[in-house]
Scaffold this motif. Structure first.
Motif, mmCIF file in Angstrom:
data_model
loop_
_atom_site.group_PDB
_atom_site.id
_atom_site.type_symbol
_atom_site.label_atom_id
_atom_site.label_comp_id
_atom_site.label_asym_id
_atom_site.label_seq_id
_atom_site.Cartn_x
_atom_site.Cartn_y
_atom_site.Cartn_z
ATOM 1 N N ARG A 267 8.787 -18.095 -16.692
ATOM 2 C CA ARG A 267 9.528 -16.889 -16.319
ATOM 3 C C ARG A 267 9.474 -16.621 -14.815
ATOM 4 N N LYS B 188 22.515 -8.363 -22.049
ATOM 5 C CA LYS B 188 23.355 -8.548 -23.238
ATOM 6 C C LYS B 188 23.303 -7.319 -24.155
ATOM 7 N N GLY C 246 19.276 -12.119 -33.796
ATOM 8 C CA GLY C 246 20.113 -11.854 -32.627
ATOM 9 C C GLY C 246 20.974 -13.025 -32.208
ATOM 10 N N TYR C 247 21.111 -14.022 -33.082
ATOM 11 C CA TYR C 247 21.892 -15.202 -32.702
ATOM 12 C C TYR C 247 23.131 -15.283 -33.585
ATOM 13 N N ARG D 265 12.786 -15.854 -13.074
ATOM 14 C CA ARG D 265 13.290 -14.519 -13.365
ATOM 15 C C ARG D 265 12.491 -13.475 -12.596
ATOM 16 N N ASP E 147 9.655 -9.414 -30.954
ATOM 17 C CA ASP E 147 8.690 -10.518 -30.870
ATOM 18 C C ASP E 147 7.269 -9.963 -30.889
ATOM 19 N N CYS F 134 17.682 -5.735 -29.780
ATOM 20 C CA CYS F 134 16.745 -6.572 -28.996
ATOM 21 C C CYS F 134 17.348 -7.928 -28.720
ATOM 22 N N LEU F 135 18.331 -7.954 -27.830
ATOM 23 C CA LEU F 135 19.070 -9.190 -27.533
ATOM 24 C C LEU F 135 18.784 -9.686 -26.122
ATOM 25 N N GLY F 136 17.835 -9.040 -25.427
ATOM 26 C CA GLY F 136 17.587 -9.356 -24.023
ATOM 27 C C GLY F 136 18.607 -8.640 -23.151
ATOM 28 N N ALA F 137 18.232 -8.445 -21.890
ATOM 29 C CA ALA F 137 19.110 -7.735 -20.949
ATOM 30 C C ALA F 137 19.883 -8.755 -20.108
ATOM 31 N N GLY G 163 14.759 -5.296 -25.568
ATOM 32 C CA GLY G 163 14.354 -6.634 -25.128
ATOM 33 C C GLY G 163 13.518 -7.401 -26.131
ATOM 34 N N GLY G 164 12.330 -7.792 -25.701
ATOM 35 C CA GLY G 164 11.483 -8.654 -26.540
ATOM 36 C C GLY G 164 10.572 -7.905 -27.509
ATOM 37 N N ALA H 122 16.276 -11.068 -31.889
ATOM 38 C CA ALA H 122 15.244 -12.114 -31.925
ATOM 39 C C ALA H 122 15.657 -13.264 -32.849
HETATM 40 N N1 UDP Z 1 17.670 -12.810 -27.982
HETATM 41 C C1 UDP Z 1 18.561 -12.624 -29.008
HETATM 42 N N2 UDP Z 1 19.831 -13.121 -28.895
HETATM 43 C C2 UDP Z 1 20.255 -13.768 -27.792
HETATM 44 C C3 UDP Z 1 19.361 -13.926 -26.703
HETATM 45 C C4 UDP Z 1 18.066 -13.421 -26.832
HETATM 46 O O1 UDP Z 1 18.214 -12.044 -30.040
HETATM 47 O O2 UDP Z 1 21.404 -14.178 -27.745
HETATM 48 C C5 UDP Z 1 16.318 -12.262 -28.119
HETATM 49 C C6 UDP Z 1 15.197 -13.243 -27.862
HETATM 50 O O3 UDP Z 1 14.952 -14.013 -29.019
HETATM 51 C C7 UDP Z 1 14.057 -12.293 -27.548
HETATM 52 C C8 UDP Z 1 14.766 -11.131 -26.854
HETATM 53 O O4 UDP Z 1 16.139 -11.266 -27.165
HETATM 54 O O5 UDP Z 1 13.469 -11.818 -28.734
HETATM 55 C C9 UDP Z 1 14.635 -11.126 -25.333
HETATM 56 O O6 UDP Z 1 13.330 -11.185 -24.983
HETATM 57 P P1 UDP Z 1 12.856 -11.113 -23.476
HETATM 58 O O7 UDP Z 1 11.381 -11.026 -23.501
HETATM 59 O O8 UDP Z 1 13.524 -12.173 -22.667
HETATM 60 O O9 UDP Z 1 13.517 -9.729 -23.074
HETATM 61 P P2 UDP Z 1 13.161 -8.694 -21.974
HETATM 62 O O10 UDP Z 1 12.298 -7.677 -22.677
HETATM 63 O O11 UDP Z 1 12.461 -9.401 -20.841
HETATM 64 O O12 UDP Z 1 14.543 -8.198 -21.636
#
Ligand code: UDP
Length: 238
Positions: A218, A163, A135-136, A221, A188, A158-161, A184-185, A108
């Motif tokens: 979204r 990834k 996560g950046y 997606r 957040d 928690c980097l999103g899928a 994932g998220g 995140a």
């Molecule tokens: N995120 C991250 N690094 C990245 C890209 C995304 O940390 O390079 C985080 C983003 O801030 C968010 C999470 O990954 O907190 C992805 O959330 P999203 O709701 O899109 O994920 P999902 O649960 O749908 O896979």
């Protein structure tokens, strides 16, 4: 035995069984990882062999979305039930708090994991947060080293899928953690930045619809959802 839906092999488990398996993995030598694919991720895996290998290579593959449950049923191989990643994570944190295990939060935007850590410490007294990291980042090395140095037993990634799935497969062993979970998220939500859908939406399996209402951007997606059902129907005909 796993139940396959469009190439992704899901563990056929209830929430209780999944949590018991999570606890077992965090107490077993070596590094393991768990993933929680929804239909969107299954669709990504159809087009990305590296993502598919990362998902199927996990020690635990949990059916996050109601769509996966429908898909498995349509294929004549029903799954026991949905195991939403966030519920799995919460149940596991309760068990970790009891047994003194420690957790690293990775992912995140900057500041989010810190806020999530504060909230989770309050919600699960006794839970040890070993460290956090946004996560950046550009390089994996300093991140795996930070997790290793923290001595965490478990890491939420928690980097999103896809990834996070690829990241866990590649870097998991370097972290020294026993169990990594792609969520994932979730940070957040744990931080309070994003609200989960009201319970009625959760019960009806309509969290995706609530998300769409809240974040219309979204929609693109989410077109993967109907596509997923079309592909399952095609698979059934075969
Ligand atoms: N995120 C991250 N690094 C990245 C890209 C995304 O940390 O390079 C985080 C983003 O801030 C968010 C999470 O990954 O907190 C992805 O959330 P999203 O709701 O899109 O994920 P999902 O649960 O749908 O896979």
């Amino acid at each position: 035995m796993r139940i396959h839906v469009l190439g992704v092999g899901f563990n056929n488990m209830t929430m209780e069984q999944a949590v018991a398996e999570g606890v077992r993995l965090m107490n077993t030598e070596g590094t393991h990882y768990a993933v929680t694919p929804n239909p969107e991720i299954v669709e990504v895996c159809r087009e990305d062999p590296e993502a598919l290998a990362a998902v199927n290579g996990a020690d635990l593959v949990l059916a996050d979305g109601i769509g996966v449950i429908y898909g498995a049923r349509m294929l004549g191989t029903p799954l026991k039930g949905r195991v939403p990643g966030i519920e799995f994570a919460k149940a596991l944190m309760a068990r970790m708090a009891e047994s003194g295990k420690s957790l690293f939060l990775l992912g995140a935007k900057p500041g989010v994991a810190e806020q999530a850590a504060d909230n989770l410490r309050r919600e699960y007294p006794g839970l040890k947060i070993a460290g956090v990291r946004d996560g950046y980042f550009q390089e994996d090395g300093p991140v795996t080293e930070a997790i290793r140095a923290s001595g965490a037993d478990v890491a939420f990634v928690c980097l999103g899928a896809p990834k996070q799935e690829k990241w866990m497969k590649k870097n998991g062993p370097d972290t020294g953690a026993r169990l990594l979970i792609g969520l994932g998220g979730c940070l957040d939500v744990f931080s309070g930045q994003v609200q989960r859908a009201p319970v009625i939406f959760q019960k009806l399996g309509l969290e995706w619809f609530h998300r769409l209402l809240k974040h219309p951007s979204r929609a693109g997606r989410m077109m993967k959802l109907p596509l997923f059902l079309v592909h399952v129907a095609g698979e059934r005909r075969k």
